[in-house]
Scaffold this active site. Sequence first.
Site, PDB file in Angstrom:
ATOM      1  N   THR A  12       0.869  -1.178   0.000  1.00 56.78           N
ATOM      2  CA  THR A  12       0.000   0.000   0.000  1.00 56.78           C
ATOM      3  C   THR A  12       0.911   1.235   0.000  1.00 56.78           C
ATOM      4  O   THR A  12       2.023   1.196   0.523  1.00 56.78           O
ATOM      5  CB  THR A  12      -0.918   0.042   1.237  1.00 56.78           C
ATOM      6  OG1 THR A  12      -0.120   0.293   2.407  1.00 56.78           O
ATOM      7  CG2 THR A  12      -1.701  -1.248   1.424  1.00 56.78           C
ATOM      8  N   GLY A  13       0.436   2.315  -0.622  1.00 51.48           N
ATOM      9  CA  GLY A  13       1.232   3.554  -0.621  1.00 51.48           C
ATOM     10  C   GLY A  13       2.442   3.488  -1.525  1.00 51.48           C
ATOM     11  O   GLY A  13       3.439   4.175  -1.272  1.00 51.48           O
ATOM     12  N   SER A  16       4.226   6.804  -4.112  1.00 48.33           N
ATOM     13  CA  SER A  16       5.275   7.811  -3.868  1.00 48.33           C
ATOM     14  C   SER A  16       6.108   7.448  -2.640  1.00 48.33           C
ATOM     15  O   SER A  16       5.792   6.505  -1.908  1.00 48.33           O
ATOM     16  CB  SER A  16       4.645   9.202  -3.681  1.00 48.33           C
ATOM     17  OG  SER A  16       3.874   9.225  -2.512  1.00 48.33           O
ATOM     18  N   GLY A  17       7.168   8.241  -2.443  1.00 45.45           N
ATOM     19  CA  GLY A  17       7.962   8.183  -1.213  1.00 45.45           C
ATOM     20  C   GLY A  17       8.559   6.834  -0.877  1.00 45.45           C
ATOM     21  O   GLY A  17       9.074   6.111  -1.748  1.00 45.45           O
ATOM     22  N   ILE A  18       8.506   6.502   0.397  1.00 43.58           N
ATOM     23  CA  ILE A  18       9.142   5.277   0.902  1.00 43.58           C
ATOM     24  C   ILE A  18       8.516   4.035   0.254  1.00 43.58           C
ATOM     25  O   ILE A  18       9.219   3.089  -0.119  1.00 43.58           O
ATOM     26  CB  ILE A  18       9.010   5.212   2.450  1.00 43.58           C
ATOM     27  CG1 ILE A  18       9.687   6.423   3.105  1.00 43.58           C
ATOM     28  CG2 ILE A  18       9.602   3.917   2.986  1.00 43.58           C
ATOM     29  CD1 ILE A  18       9.343   6.608   4.584  1.00 43.58           C
ATOM     30  N   GLY A  19       7.186   4.059   0.093  1.00 44.99           N
ATOM     31  CA  GLY A  19       6.472   2.922  -0.501  1.00 44.99           C
ATOM     32  C   GLY A  19       6.947   2.644  -1.917  1.00 44.99           C
ATOM     33  O   GLY A  19       7.107   1.488  -2.322  1.00 44.99           O
ATOM     34  N   SER A 145       7.237   4.777  12.914  1.00 44.85           N
ATOM     35  CA  SER A 145       7.978   6.039  12.798  1.00 44.85           C
ATOM     36  C   SER A 145       8.793   6.206  14.078  1.00 44.85           C
ATOM     37  O   SER A 145       8.468   5.601  15.109  1.00 44.85           O
ATOM     38  CB  SER A 145       6.976   7.184  12.672  1.00 44.85           C
ATOM     39  OG  SER A 145       7.602   8.423  12.920  1.00 44.85           O
ATOM     40  N   TYR A 158      -1.158  12.091  14.701  1.00 41.44           N
ATOM     41  CA  TYR A 158      -0.276  11.266  13.856  1.00 41.44           C
ATOM     42  C   TYR A 158       0.643  10.414  14.734  1.00 41.44           C
ATOM     43  O   TYR A 158       0.760   9.201  14.531  1.00 41.44           O
ATOM     44  CB  TYR A 158       0.552  12.156  12.916  1.00 41.44           C
ATOM     45  CG  TYR A 158       1.582  11.377  12.145  1.00 41.44           C
ATOM     46  CD1 TYR A 158       1.201  10.553  11.088  1.00 41.44           C
ATOM     47  CD2 TYR A 158       2.933  11.436  12.483  1.00 41.44           C
ATOM     48  CE1 TYR A 158       2.153   9.813  10.384  1.00 41.44           C
ATOM     49  CE2 TYR A 158       3.884  10.707  11.774  1.00 41.44           C
ATOM     50  CZ  TYR A 158       3.486   9.895  10.736  1.00 41.44           C
ATOM     51  OH  TYR A 158       4.418   9.156  10.042  1.00 41.44           O
TER      52      TYR A 158
HETATM   53  N1  LIG Z   1       8.276  10.978   5.470  1.00 37.42           N
HETATM   54  C1  LIG Z   1       8.517  10.848   6.755  1.00 37.42           C
HETATM   55  O1  LIG Z   1       9.152  11.712   7.389  1.00 37.42           O
HETATM   56  C2  LIG Z   1       8.059   9.614   7.489  1.00 37.42           C
HETATM   57  C3  LIG Z   1       8.692   9.305   8.719  1.00 37.42           C
HETATM   58  C4  LIG Z   1       8.261   8.168   9.410  1.00 37.42           C
HETATM   59  C5  LIG Z   1       7.257   7.378   8.889  1.00 37.42           C
HETATM   60  N2  LIG Z   1       6.658   7.702   7.700  1.00 37.42           N
HETATM   61  C6  LIG Z   1       5.576   6.844   7.212  1.00 37.42           C
HETATM   62  O2  LIG Z   1       5.950   6.291   5.954  1.00 37.42           O
HETATM   63  C7  LIG Z   1       4.780   5.985   5.206  1.00 37.42           C
HETATM   64  C8  LIG Z   1       4.958   6.503   3.801  1.00 37.42           C
HETATM   65  O3  LIG Z   1       5.007   7.914   3.829  1.00 37.42           O
HETATM   66  P1  LIG Z   1       5.913   8.766   2.826  1.00 37.42           P
HETATM   67  O4  LIG Z   1       6.832   9.550   3.651  1.00 37.42           O
HETATM   68  O5  LIG Z   1       6.459   7.901   1.774  1.00 37.42           O
HETATM   69  O6  LIG Z   1       4.821   9.783   2.278  1.00 37.42           O
HETATM   70  P2  LIG Z   1       4.165   9.958   0.849  1.00 37.42           P
HETATM   71  O7  LIG Z   1       5.206  10.107  -0.193  1.00 37.42           O
HETATM   72  O8  LIG Z   1       3.165  11.027   1.014  1.00 37.42           O
HETATM   73  O9  LIG Z   1       3.423   8.565   0.571  1.00 37.42           O
HETATM   74  C9  LIG Z   1       2.212   8.242   1.172  1.00 37.42           C
HETATM   75  C10 LIG Z   1       1.563   7.109   0.412  1.00 37.42           C
HETATM   76  O10 LIG Z   1       0.336   6.774   1.095  1.00 37.42           O
HETATM   77  C11 LIG Z   1      -0.711   6.686   0.139  1.00 37.42           C
HETATM   78  N3  LIG Z   1      -1.985   7.099   0.690  1.00 37.42           N
HETATM   79  C12 LIG Z   1      -2.255   8.250   1.342  1.00 37.42           C
HETATM   80  N4  LIG Z   1      -3.553   8.317   1.677  1.00 37.42           N
HETATM   81  C13 LIG Z   1      -4.119   7.168   1.209  1.00 37.42           C
HETATM   82  C14 LIG Z   1      -5.436   6.652   1.256  1.00 37.42           C
HETATM   83  N5  LIG Z   1      -6.444   7.321   1.822  1.00 37.42           N
HETATM   84  N6  LIG Z   1      -5.671   5.448   0.683  1.00 37.42           N
HETATM   85  C15 LIG Z   1      -4.651   4.768   0.089  1.00 37.42           C
HETATM   86  N7  LIG Z   1      -3.383   5.198   0.041  1.00 37.42           N
HETATM   87  C16 LIG Z   1      -3.124   6.396   0.591  1.00 37.42           C
HETATM   88  C17 LIG Z   1      -0.296   7.625  -0.977  1.00 37.42           C
HETATM   89  O11 LIG Z   1      -0.869   7.164  -2.188  1.00 37.42           O
HETATM   90  P3  LIG Z   1      -2.095   7.847  -2.944  1.00 37.42           P
HETATM   91  O12 LIG Z   1      -1.993   9.321  -2.707  1.00 37.42           O
HETATM   92  O13 LIG Z   1      -1.923   7.405  -4.337  1.00 37.42           O
HETATM   93  O14 LIG Z   1      -3.321   7.267  -2.368  1.00 37.42           O
HETATM   94  C18 LIG Z   1       1.198   7.493  -1.007  1.00 37.42           C
HETATM   95  O15 LIG Z   1       1.580   6.461  -1.880  1.00 37.42           O
HETATM   96  C19 LIG Z   1       3.607   6.589   5.967  1.00 37.42           C
HETATM   97  O16 LIG Z   1       2.957   5.574   6.692  1.00 37.42           O
HETATM   98  C20 LIG Z   1       4.270   7.578   6.919  1.00 37.42           C
HETATM   99  O17 LIG Z   1       3.508   7.755   8.070  1.00 37.42           O
HETATM  100  C21 LIG Z   1       7.052   8.789   6.994  1.00 37.42           C
END
Ligand SMILES: NC(=O)c1ccc[n+]([C@@H]2O[C@H](COP(=O)([O-])OP(=O)(O)OC[C@H]3O[C@@H](n4cnc5c(N)ncnc54)[C@H](OP(=O)(O)O)[C@@H]3O)[C@@H](O)[C@H]2O)c1
Length: 357
Positions: A12-13, A16-19, A145, A158
């Site tokens: 899932t996810g 973009s980003g980490i996913g 996180s 969050y």
């Molecule tokens: N960046 C940080 O600093 C950080 C630090 C610690 C943990 N994390 C965690 O890492 C994970 C990935 O975050 P990221 O940093 O890679 O951010 P990101 O680039 O914004 O990616 C978020 C992903 O979640 C998906 N998403 C969001 N809302 C959704 C929904 N309602 N239904 C289905 N998919 C949804 C988005 O896809 P769509 O928009 O296509 O739906 C996107 O692929 C998250 O769980 C975040 O909490 C991030």
Amino acid sequence: MNSVTGKTALITGASSGIGQELAKLFAQDGYNLVLVGRSDDTLDRLAEVFKGNYGTQQVTVIKKNLSEEDAAQDVYNQVKAKDITVNVLVNDAGVGLYGLFATDTDWEREKAMIHLNVLALTQMTKLFLYDMLARNEGKILNLASLLSITPSPLMAVYAGTKAYVYNFTQSLVNELKDTNVTITALLPNATDTDFFNKAGAQNAKVTDEVQDPVMVAKDGYEALMAGKPKIVPGGLKNKSYEVLAYVAPQEALASLMHSKMLPKPEPDADNDMSPKLAWGIGFGIAVLAGVALTVAYNNTSVYDKARYRYKAKSAGNAISDALSSVLDTVADVYQNAKSKAEELAPKAKKAEEELVA
Ligand SMILES: NC(=O)c1ccc[n+]([C@@H]2O[C@H](COP(=O)([O-])OP(=O)(O)OC[C@H]3O[C@@H](n4cnc5c(N)ncnc54)[C@H](OP(=O)(O)O)[C@@H]3O)[C@@H](O)[C@H]2O)c1
């Protein structure tokens, strides 16, 4: 090179980003993929890239908003209907929200966040874990996180959702310990993705310290494959944050995190000279002090030299603290002098005009 042909990872996810970086690693290792998210166009494009670049044989895109009621059940039903066995589940999709809980943040967004970060992740885990246990094979990676283990003012809900993810995952680690199914929590520090923009936190100070999502994904992937219960990516610095989080009082951690979450100060062009001047004077003081110490050291006995070496070592930290405090003081003095000069300038001009007249 397809080393694990036939195995499937559901992520899932992945849009973009980490996913996305995790999805790339699975594709490189020859996994078939199920990509779940709202941006199906992006996921379709990604599927083509993986097929072209890594020869991925099967990529299934499921368009789903995981904030909706029973979204996870629907994803599971679609996977079953396609007769796909999910060997690895990655619960990466997640969002944040920035602002004071009582007055700033919107409840509807918070509710959707709790649904996505907590409910969907839990239900996905429940449904796919049951099948993994029936096969006695499988792996799960949950995105927690570093905020899972620290309070985080200005991102309170969050941080609460991520505390849940971490605690939930560690409980399952224990429940699964006598099986061949593993579950891993990934605890990244702030990472350079679109996360902070989407959360409305793009101006928070913490965004100046972000780390590379490629590194985060790689560390997470390796820990998942090794069946580790948790991983804090980013080496010693982030591990030391983790240790601090376990031993420091919660109030102190909350204050620290509050300061990191505050908006960055506005840049002030007028004051540009102040830090430069302060550094210059500070450097001059340090050089003079070094010369004086060297002269003194060369003129002392062997016994005194040993004492000086011992004292110099224990004073090392104090010197760096003192130097930064000197620099602060110099900067303040400069700023005060500058303000006073600005205040006096019109008076001086007036006196000059009166004298000329
Ligand atoms: N960046 C940080 O600093 C950080 C630090 C610690 C943990 N994390 C965690 O890492 C994970 C990935 O975050 P990221 O940093 O890679 O951010 P990101 O680039 O914004 O990616 C978020 C992903 O979640 C998906 N998403 C969001 N809302 C959704 C929904 N309602 N239904 C289905 N998919 C949804 C988005 O896809 P769509 O928009 O296509 O739906 C996107 O692929 C998250 O769980 C975040 O909490 C991030």
